[in-house]
Design an enzyme around this catalytic site. Structure first.
Site, PDB file in Angstrom:
ATOM      1  N   ARG A  35      40.444  -5.917 -37.793  1.00 46.93           N
ATOM      2  CA  ARG A  35      39.737  -6.119 -36.520  1.00 46.93           C
ATOM      3  C   ARG A  35      39.167  -7.532 -36.417  1.00 46.93           C
ATOM      4  NH1 ARG A  35      36.999  -0.150 -35.839  1.00 46.93           N
ATOM      5  NH2 ARG A  35      38.760   0.675 -34.662  1.00 46.93           N
ATOM      6  N   LYS A 200      44.010  17.888 -32.658  1.00 44.52           N
ATOM      7  CA  LYS A 200      43.611  18.867 -31.650  1.00 44.52           C
ATOM      8  C   LYS A 200      44.252  18.635 -30.296  1.00 44.52           C
ATOM      9  CE  LYS A 200      38.921  19.943 -32.249  1.00 44.52           C
ATOM     10  NZ  LYS A 200      37.647  19.301 -31.908  1.00 44.52           N
ATOM     11  N   GLY A 349      43.832   5.965 -33.389  1.00 43.26           N
ATOM     12  CA  GLY A 349      43.392   5.324 -34.628  1.00 43.26           C
ATOM     13  C   GLY A 349      44.213   5.745 -35.834  1.00 43.26           C
ATOM     14  N   GLY A 372      40.291   5.507 -29.647  1.00 42.97           N
ATOM     15  CA  GLY A 372      39.946   6.298 -28.465  1.00 42.97           C
ATOM     16  C   GLY A 372      40.155   5.539 -27.164  1.00 42.97           C
TER      17      GLY A 372
HETATM   18  P1  ADP Z   1      44.804   9.730 -33.629  1.00 39.54           P
HETATM   19  O1  ADP Z   1      43.590   9.222 -34.367  1.00 39.54           O
HETATM   20  O2  ADP Z   1      46.006   8.871 -33.841  1.00 39.54           O
HETATM   21  O3  ADP Z   1      44.517   9.994 -32.167  1.00 39.54           O
HETATM   22  P2  ADP Z   1      44.299  12.437 -34.458  1.00 39.54           P
HETATM   23  O4  ADP Z   1      42.920  12.035 -34.862  1.00 39.54           O
HETATM   24  O5  ADP Z   1      44.471  13.352 -33.327  1.00 39.54           O
HETATM   25  O6  ADP Z   1      45.220  11.151 -34.275  1.00 39.54           O
HETATM   26  O7  ADP Z   1      45.019  13.155 -35.674  1.00 39.54           O
HETATM   27  C1  ADP Z   1      45.046  12.658 -36.971  1.00 39.54           C
HETATM   28  C2  ADP Z   1      44.665  13.688 -37.962  1.00 39.54           C
HETATM   29  O8  ADP Z   1      45.427  14.860 -37.777  1.00 39.54           O
HETATM   30  C3  ADP Z   1      44.918  13.221 -39.371  1.00 39.54           C
HETATM   31  O9  ADP Z   1      43.704  13.202 -40.077  1.00 39.54           O
HETATM   32  C4  ADP Z   1      45.873  14.255 -39.929  1.00 39.54           C
HETATM   33  O10 ADP Z   1      45.617  14.599 -41.262  1.00 39.54           O
HETATM   34  C5  ADP Z   1      45.629  15.437 -39.038  1.00 39.54           C
HETATM   35  N1  ADP Z   1      46.768  16.349 -39.003  1.00 39.54           N
HETATM   36  C6  ADP Z   1      48.036  16.090 -38.663  1.00 39.54           C
HETATM   37  N2  ADP Z   1      48.814  17.175 -38.831  1.00 39.54           N
HETATM   38  C7  ADP Z   1      48.010  18.162 -39.283  1.00 39.54           C
HETATM   39  C8  ADP Z   1      48.207  19.521 -39.650  1.00 39.54           C
HETATM   40  N3  ADP Z   1      49.408  20.083 -39.578  1.00 39.54           N
HETATM   41  N4  ADP Z   1      47.138  20.229 -40.105  1.00 39.54           N
HETATM   42  C9  ADP Z   1      45.922  19.659 -40.187  1.00 39.54           C
HETATM   43  N5  ADP Z   1      45.669  18.374 -39.845  1.00 39.54           N
HETATM   44  C10 ADP Z   1      46.695  17.637 -39.398  1.00 39.54           C
END
Ligand code: ADP
Ligand code: MG
Length: 392
Positions: A35, A200, A349, A372
């Protein structure tokens, strides 16, 4: 078009540059300075043009006096100084006579880093966009440049607040993020595939609703996929499940059944930490205590059919628990399949961290630094820190 840093004569002007220097720090050591590096172009430009450069940033969360000790920007000032090859004067206050005197004594091309803006957050003044604080900070300078893309969807005193009271513009990082993201959102190249994964469903609804009509295919992996499979009646064992979103997911599945592509198989285990044995299971073979931790080999092959025929892909959310090496293959193989002659944007992220750590930092059209904020842009949400910036 929004005003940007190049639209102002910066010579001898006091210029507040709001950056996102919210780097991870462990035991006083910066563990990832990406960053800071992403902010150098704007700082260097201001120095070159002879500005008096006053940098502001947040770091972590400050809700009590004790939080301050572990969240000072002092260590960031040292790293910034190394990367700029010039002294950076750290001022350990967010207001008061020391700060005011340091600024009054600045020469052209001097650089000051002000202490963590969130030191003003014990009474929520920074995050709450307190007007008195915003006016005070604005009174310290002549021009305000916002280059904190990660906060573009937030109205804080140090972005929206200061901008209200000073001539303002955006820096090079915000400009680049928007220049890369907006055309892919507003005029997608076809075939256009969305890849969704991560934790989620509820975090991604704005993104899904904003872009699903334009997409040709939507590939769903990661923890999210199990809410979709559950909605179709499969036993997903102890996999992640967004219980509140089952009706939403059912509606998506009925409205977009030809677009939504779901996993055929998963890697399963009985914990997500990598300590227990794992298996490849078809999605109709889960036991009650199975947890889906990654997409399986049939799903990887299925998803690759769509990624390789696409001319544009927007991806948010890893395909599995990629932090555990044994469960990172789905994310890696899909990243690899995207390298080539197509537009690819990686947002979020964790997804961005996965792409960079797995060695793909130079392979795609854009890996957003925004976390975000990039999801807010994809969801077409209000961006108060951009809206407040003057038009050219
Ligand atoms: P981003 O930060 O890119 O928006 P998210 O925060 O939604 O992504 O998702 C990332 C997290 O989701 C990671 O910590 C990863 O371990 C978790 N994750 C991915 N697949 C699974 C799964 N099948 N079960 C539990 N956690 C998961
Ligand atoms: Mg995340």
């Amino acid at each position: 078009m929004k005003k940007c840093i190049t639209d102002y004569d910066l010579f001898d002007k006091k210029v507040i540059i709001r950056l996102d220097l919210n780097v991870p720090i462990s035991n006083g050591v910066i563990t990832d300075d990406n960053r800071i590096k992403k902010s150098l172009k704007t700082i260097n430009y201001a120095i070159e043009k002879g500005a008096k450069v006053i940098i502001m940033s947040h770091l972590g969360r400050i809700k009590s006096e004790e939080d301050k000790a572990s969240n000072s920007l002092q260590v960031v000032a040292l790293r910034l100084s190394e990367l700029l090859f010039r002294p950076v004067k750290f001022v350990g206050e967010t207001r008061g006579s020391i700060l005011e005197n340091e600024i009054a004594n600045m020469q052209s091309k001097d650089v000051i880093l002000v202490e963590n803006t969130r030191f003003e957050d014990i009474e929520n003044k920074e995050s709450g966009n307190d007007d008195e604080l915003a006016r005070y900070w604005a009174s310290l300078a002549d021009i305000f440049i916002d280059d904190a893309f990660a906060l573009i969807h937030r109205a804080h005193a140090s972005n929206v607040g200061i901008a209200k009271y000073l001539p303002n513009g955006i820096g090079f990082l915000i400009e680049e993020e928007l220049d890369k993201m907006l055309p892919m959102i507003n005029e997608p190249k076809k075939p256009f595939t969305i890849i969704l994964g991560g934790a989620k469903v509820s975090d991604k609804i704005g993104f899904i609703d904003n872009l699903i009509d334009q997409a040709d295919y939507v590939l769903i992996g990661g923890g999210m996929a199990y809410t979709f499979l559950y909605a179709l009646g499969y036993n997903v064992g102890k996999s992640l499940l967004d219980k509140d979103k089952i009706d939403y997911v059912k509606k998506l599945l009925s409205d977009y059944k030809d677009k939504i592509i779901l996993p055929l198989d998963s890697i399963t285990s009985t914990s997500i930490d990598g300590n227990n044995a794992s298996f490849i299971k078809n999605i109709d073979e889960f036991n009650d205590d199975d947890i889906g931790v990654d997409i399986g080999p049939k799903t990887i092959e299925l998803f690759k059919k769509y990624t390789t025929l696409s001319k544009q892909v927007i991806w948010n959310g890893p395909m599995g628990v990629f932090e555990v090496k044994a469960y990172s293959k789905g994310t890696y193989d899909i990243l690899l399949s995207l390298v080539g002659d197509r537009l690819v944007m990686i947002a979020g992220g964790d997804t961005a961290a996965a792409a960079i750590n797995m060695g793909f930092s130079k392979d795609f059209t854009h890996i957003s630094t925004g976390g975000g904020a990039s999801l807010a842009v994809l969801a077409n949400e209000d961006l108060p820190a951009l809206d407040i910036i003057n038009e050219k």
